[in-house]
Motif scaffolding. Structure first.
Motif, PDB file in Angstrom:
ATOM      1  N   ALA A  51      -5.969   2.641   0.317  1.00 33.59           N
ATOM      2  CA  ALA A  51      -6.775   2.516   1.534  1.00 33.59           C
ATOM      3  C   ALA A  51      -7.586   1.217   1.492  1.00 33.59           C
ATOM      4  O   ALA A  51      -7.807   0.569   2.531  1.00 33.59           O
ATOM      5  N   TYR A  52      -8.022   0.821   0.308  1.00 33.97           N
ATOM      6  CA  TYR A  52      -8.738  -0.451   0.156  1.00 33.97           C
ATOM      7  C   TYR A  52      -7.854  -1.620   0.595  1.00 33.97           C
ATOM      8  O   TYR A  52      -8.328  -2.567   1.240  1.00 33.97           O
ATOM      9  N   ALA A  71       0.848  -1.182   0.000  1.00 27.32           N
ATOM     10  CA  ALA A  71       0.000   0.000   0.000  1.00 27.32           C
ATOM     11  C   ALA A  71       0.893   1.246   0.000  1.00 27.32           C
ATOM     12  O   ALA A  71       2.089   1.162  -0.278  1.00 27.32           O
ATOM     13  N   SER A  72       0.327   2.386   0.334  1.00 24.86           N
ATOM     14  CA  SER A  72       1.082   3.638   0.246  1.00 24.86           C
ATOM     15  C   SER A  72       0.620   4.615   1.310  1.00 24.86           C
ATOM     16  O   SER A  72      -0.541   4.594   1.734  1.00 24.86           O
ATOM     17  N   ILE A  73       1.537   5.497   1.688  1.00 23.97           N
ATOM     18  CA  ILE A  73       1.175   6.569   2.620  1.00 23.97           C
ATOM     19  C   ILE A  73       0.091   7.465   2.037  1.00 23.97           C
ATOM     20  O   ILE A  73      -0.628   8.138   2.776  1.00 23.97           O
ATOM     21  N   ALA A  74      -0.077   7.455   0.698  1.00 21.92           N
ATOM     22  CA  ALA A  74      -1.148   8.243   0.076  1.00 21.92           C
ATOM     23  C   ALA A  74      -2.510   7.814   0.606  1.00 21.92           C
ATOM     24  O   ALA A  74      -3.431   8.624   0.699  1.00 21.92           O
ATOM     25  N   GLY A  75      -2.656   6.536   0.955  1.00 25.93           N
ATOM     26  CA  GLY A  75      -3.914   6.047   1.491  1.00 25.93           C
ATOM     27  C   GLY A  75      -4.054   6.247   2.979  1.00 25.93           C
ATOM     28  O   GLY A  75      -5.126   5.998   3.538  1.00 25.93           O
ATOM     29  N   VAL A  76      -2.984   6.697   3.640  1.00 30.59           N
ATOM     30  CA  VAL A  76      -3.016   6.896   5.090  1.00 30.59           C
ATOM     31  C   VAL A  76      -3.263   8.356   5.433  1.00 30.59           C
ATOM     32  O   VAL A  76      -4.189   8.685   6.172  1.00 30.59           O
ATOM     33  N   TRP A  77      -2.433   9.260   4.878  1.00 30.68           N
ATOM     34  CA  TRP A  77      -2.623  10.673   5.210  1.00 30.68           C
ATOM     35  C   TRP A  77      -2.855  11.550   3.977  1.00 30.68           C
ATOM     36  O   TRP A  77      -2.902  12.765   4.064  1.00 30.68           O
ATOM     37  N   GLY A  78      -3.027  10.912   2.815  1.00 31.94           N
ATOM     38  CA  GLY A  78      -3.364  11.683   1.620  1.00 31.94           C
ATOM     39  C   GLY A  78      -2.141  12.217   0.913  1.00 31.94           C
ATOM     40  O   GLY A  78      -1.066  12.339   1.493  1.00 31.94           O
ATOM     41  N   SER A  79      -2.315  12.545  -0.354  1.00 27.58           N
ATOM     42  CA  SER A  79      -1.224  13.086  -1.154  1.00 27.58           C
ATOM     43  C   SER A  79      -1.826  13.857  -2.317  1.00 27.58           C
ATOM     44  O   SER A  79      -2.743  13.358  -2.988  1.00 27.58           O
ATOM     45  N   GLY A  80      -1.339  15.059  -2.557  1.00 32.26           N
ATOM     46  CA  GLY A  80      -1.912  15.923  -3.578  1.00 32.26           C
ATOM     47  C   GLY A  80      -1.924  15.288  -4.958  1.00 32.26           C
ATOM     48  O   GLY A  80      -0.912  14.750  -5.404  1.00 32.26           O
ATOM     49  N   GLY A  81      -3.061  15.342  -5.636  1.00 29.74           N
ATOM     50  CA  GLY A  81      -3.172  14.832  -6.984  1.00 29.74           C
ATOM     51  C   GLY A  81      -3.238  13.319  -7.086  1.00 29.74           C
ATOM     52  O   GLY A  81      -3.118  12.767  -8.177  1.00 29.74           O
ATOM     53  N   GLN A  82      -3.437  12.629  -5.956  1.00 25.38           N
ATOM     54  CA  GLN A  82      -3.429  11.162  -5.973  1.00 25.38           C
ATOM     55  C   GLN A  82      -4.703  10.591  -5.346  1.00 25.38           C
ATOM     56  O   GLN A  82      -4.653   9.615  -4.600  1.00 25.38           O
ATOM     57  N   ALA A  83      -5.838  11.186  -5.663  1.00 21.86           N
ATOM     58  CA  ALA A  83      -7.086  10.754  -5.040  1.00 21.86           C
ATOM     59  C   ALA A  83      -7.403   9.292  -5.354  1.00 21.86           C
ATOM     60  O   ALA A  83      -7.703   8.492  -4.456  1.00 21.86           O
ATOM     61  N   VAL A 128       1.334  -2.954   4.030  1.00 25.41           N
ATOM     62  CA  VAL A 128       2.379  -2.001   4.387  1.00 25.41           C
ATOM     63  C   VAL A 128       2.186  -0.736   3.558  1.00 25.41           C
ATOM     64  O   VAL A 128       2.293  -0.768   2.322  1.00 25.41           O
ATOM     65  N   ALA A 129       1.889   0.365   4.225  1.00 28.47           N
ATOM     66  CA  ALA A 129       1.760   1.661   3.549  1.00 28.47           C
ATOM     67  C   ALA A 129       3.147   2.273   3.465  1.00 28.47           C
ATOM     68  O   ALA A 129       3.671   2.801   4.445  1.00 28.47           O
ATOM     69  N   TRP A 130       3.738   2.192   2.283  1.00 26.65           N
ATOM     70  CA  TRP A 130       5.126   2.595   2.105  1.00 26.65           C
ATOM     71  C   TRP A 130       5.247   4.099   1.851  1.00 26.65           C
ATOM     72  O   TRP A 130       4.405   4.703   1.201  1.00 26.65           O
ATOM     73  N   GLY A 131       6.350   4.648   2.334  1.00 27.61           N
ATOM     74  CA  GLY A 131       6.819   5.926   1.850  1.00 27.61           C
ATOM     75  C   GLY A 131       7.560   5.689   0.550  1.00 27.61           C
ATOM     76  O   GLY A 131       7.651   4.554   0.052  1.00 27.61           O
TER      77      GLY A 131
END
Length: 380
Positions: free
Chosen positions: A102-103, A83-95, A121-124
């Motif tokens: 997050a799924y 997974a990715s940190i984008a699904g944990v705390w959000g990231s601009g342009g990556q909705a 694992v929500a990776w950086g």
């Protein structure tokens, strides 16, 4: 160790079923699954239609869902989802990308509740071949997210699987940079249990040891006009330092902060520098509440010297226009081909002329010049 490379579209259920059937025919049993598929398509949410959203999310969500369904309750040593940190705390342009990741976290929680192996694992960002480009890595580092060395990331994955929890985040974060920007628009309870992040947010709001007394004393000895000039120079100097300019010359008093290149991170940096310079406790939305350095200087003067006589009232029409233009960078207006149209509305047929007769380069046009031309055209 025997390695077999087999092409398979994990978003295609039949293809995944065929791959698993071939694995079941192998004498060596299937004991672990690592689902690392992903497609990152950076785009604003408003520009993301259903087809684009499906393309970004299908590899993540469909592939994981097919693996979970087709493997059923088969006992495994590990079922790892990248997974990715984008699904944990959000990231601009990556909705879309954030939603897909997050799924994966939710799927891991569901498998864990069924008593099955699951680790999301929500990776950086990863170095050396990760999904983030070199430019993206530099931008992420500027925001406090350093890239992970693959060897360190693989070690972290082994530890994560061994811990037995269904979901966790692995990232190399400089909290002193990341946390204040992340908490710039509202409190972030998400960070409350992280001591380093919590302290970074507190430190970012620091004030000078004299509480800004020296600046107040200096301002009281100046006329109202000189007070405005002194505070405008202060804002321009601090803004130039934040943006990496050699001096304040490139920060025009009436040029919108968005045109100057400010974003959420640099907005927080400017707020912090002005807090230290003035002794005030200014909001993190400062540069978004006041469209340009001159307007911000006026706010600082009213806050630092609340008993001082107010300056001349601003023209309400000009104020409204400034705030409206501040919401859209002039670069976007130029790209859309609207700048010439706006100039035409002022009564000018071509590049506007400054009072001294020098032509205005459209690429250097700022909000102040455009508004002045519009007002001059109205008066004439």
């Amino acid at each position: 160790v025997r390695v077999t490379i087999a092409a398979c579209d994990v978003a295609d259920r039949d293809a995944v079923a065929a791959l698993l059937a071939r694995l079941d025919d192998d004498p060596a049993p299937l004991t672990a699954v690592v689902h690392a598929a992903g497609l990152n398509d950076v785009a604003p949410l408003l520009d993301t239609d259903l087809d684009r959203l499906a393309a970004v999310s299908s590899g993540k969500t469909a592939g994981a869902a097919h693996l979970d369904e087709l493997l059923g309750d088969r006992p495994l040593d590990a079922f790892v989802l990248f997974a990715s940190i984008a699904g944990v705390w959000g990231s601009g342009g990556q909705a879309g990308y954030a939603a897909g990741n997050a799924y994966l976290d939710a799927l891991a929680e569901r498998r864990h509740a069924r008593g099955l192996a699951a680790t999301s694992v929500a990776w950086g960002p990863w170095a050396d071949g990760g999904m983030a480009t070199d430019d993206a890595q530099r931008e992420l580092a500027r925001r406090g997210l350093r890239v992970l060395a693959p060897a360190d990331a693989v070690h972290a994955m082994r530890v994560a699987v061994g811990r037995g929890g269904p979901a966790l985040t692995v990232a190399d974060v400089d909290w002193t940079t990341f946390a204040p920007a992340y908490a710039s628009t509202r409190p972030r309870p998400f960070l409350a249990e992280l001591p380093d992040a919590r302290q970074a947010v507190r430190d970012a709001a620091g004030t000078p040891t004299d509480g800004g007394a020296a600046l107040r004393d200096e301002l009281r000895g100046l006329t109202g006009e000189d007070q405005d000039r002194r505070l405008t120079d202060l804002v321009r100097a601090e803004a130039a330092a934040v943006l990496g300019h050699g001096g304040p010359e490139r920060v025009k008093p009436r040029r919108a902060f968005k045109d100057l290149g400010f974003d959420s991170l640099t907005a927080v940096e400017l707020r912090n520098r002005l807090n230290r310079a003035t002794g005030l406790s200014l909001p993190t939305t400062l540069v978004f509440d006041h469209p340009d350095p001159a307007a911000l200087a006026g706010h600082l003067r009213a806050t630092l010297l609340p008993d001082a006589p107010a300056g001349p009232a601003a023209d309400p029409t000009e104020t409204a226009v400034r705030h409206a233009l501040a919401t859209v960078p002039l670069a976007r207006i130029r790209e859309a081909g609207l700048l010439d149209l706006l100039l035409g509305l002022t009564g000018d047929d071509g590049p506007a002329a400054e009072p001294d007769g020098a032509g205005v380069d459209l690429d250097e046009m700022d909000t102040d010049t455009l508004i002045r031309l519009a007002l001059d055209g109205t008066e004439s």
